[in-house]
Scaffold this active site. Structure first.
Site, short mmCIF file in Angstrom:
data_model
loop_
_atom_site.label_atom_id
_atom_site.label_comp_id
_atom_site.label_asym_id
_atom_site.label_seq_id
_atom_site.Cartn_x
_atom_site.Cartn_y
_atom_site.Cartn_z
N ASP A 288 78.15 166.87 43.62
CA ASP A 288 77.79 166.14 44.84
C ASP A 288 77.25 164.74 44.57
OD1 ASP A 288 78.68 168.20 46.38
OD2 ASP A 288 76.70 169.01 46.85
N TYR B 170 76.84 170.91 54.11
CA TYR B 170 75.51 171.16 53.58
C TYR B 170 74.57 169.99 53.86
CZ TYR B 170 77.92 174.80 50.97
OH TYR B 170 78.68 175.88 50.63
#
Length: 233
Positions: free
Chosen positions: A79, A163
């Site tokens: 990420d 998320y």
């Protein structure tokens, strides 16, 4: 609704992005990839600021999925390196992401084209109740002594796909520096044929008829460039 009030104002001092609070001294900035970064963290001891950290931040986060299906087994998102926590940070909402006594800071970073991108209220700084700091009850005379503690919290939130992540750097009065990461958001789901499930509950969960949410993990790697009491030659 719980409201935090400081009638006399905050007890920290700001000089740009340099913060003085209690005995703590530090600087911070927002970077496109790493997000919130701490610099030159020190602690004042008898009038002398003792260095602790030169630099601290989240350096990478990997999210591997446990579904062996060909359409999912390749999913191992990095990420920080692939998306960037700073580029995906979003404006904090007063009274939701941070309490009423929070001070907010805008962040200016470069987007993928090299143009300046301003994120309003990207970082929040606030004090909060730190619980019971110290207490003693004298059983001989019944006298009670105690102090409530307070924490200083520096935080930001970012959203990558489904998320949402929040990272809080928490400074305590007893000299402890803590980093707290919380995860929220929604499930990443996929359609499936329940009658011929590709794997058992060890790698997925059925959340609705013909809808499954593959199991996965989040690994956070922090880089702490320690500088305790300064560089030693």
């Amino acid at each position: 609704r719980l409201v935090v009030s400081q009638p006399n104002g905050v007890s920290f001092q700001l000089n740009g992005r340099e913060v003085h609070w209690q005995n703590w001294r530090f600087r911070f900035s927002m970077q496109p990839m790493k997000g919130l970064v701490l610099y030159q963290v020190g602690y004042e001891d008898n009038g002398r600021v003792r260095p602790i950290l030169y630099k601290a931040s989240l350096s990478e986060m990997v999210v591997p999925y446990g579904d062996p299906a060909k359409t999912w087994s390749f999913r191992n998102a990095f990420d920080v390196g692939e998306y960037g926590l700073g580029k995906t940070a979003h404006p904090l909402v007063p009274l939701l992401d941070a309490p009423a006594n929070a001070v907010f800071f805008d962040a200016t970073i470069a987007n993928d084209l090299g143009d300046p991108l301003v994120i309003p209220r990207a970082v929040a700084l606030y004090e909060r109740d730190g619980g019971l700091l110290w207490k003693h009850h004298d059983s001989t005379n019944g006298e009670k002594f105690g102090r409530r503690g307070r924490d200083l919290v520096l935080s930001f939130t970012t959203t990558i796909g489904n998320y949402d992540y929040g990272i809080n750097w928490i400074f305590h009065q007893d000299g402890v520096l803590e980093v707290d990461v919380f995860l929220t958001g929604i499930l990443l789901a996929k359609g499936t044929d329940v009658a011929s499930s590709e794997c058992d509950v060890s790698c997925t969960r059925i959340v609705e008829p013909f809808v499954t949410a593959p199991n996965h993990q989040h690994f956070f790697n922090f880089r702490l460039d320690l500088d305790v009491d300064g560089a030693k030659g």
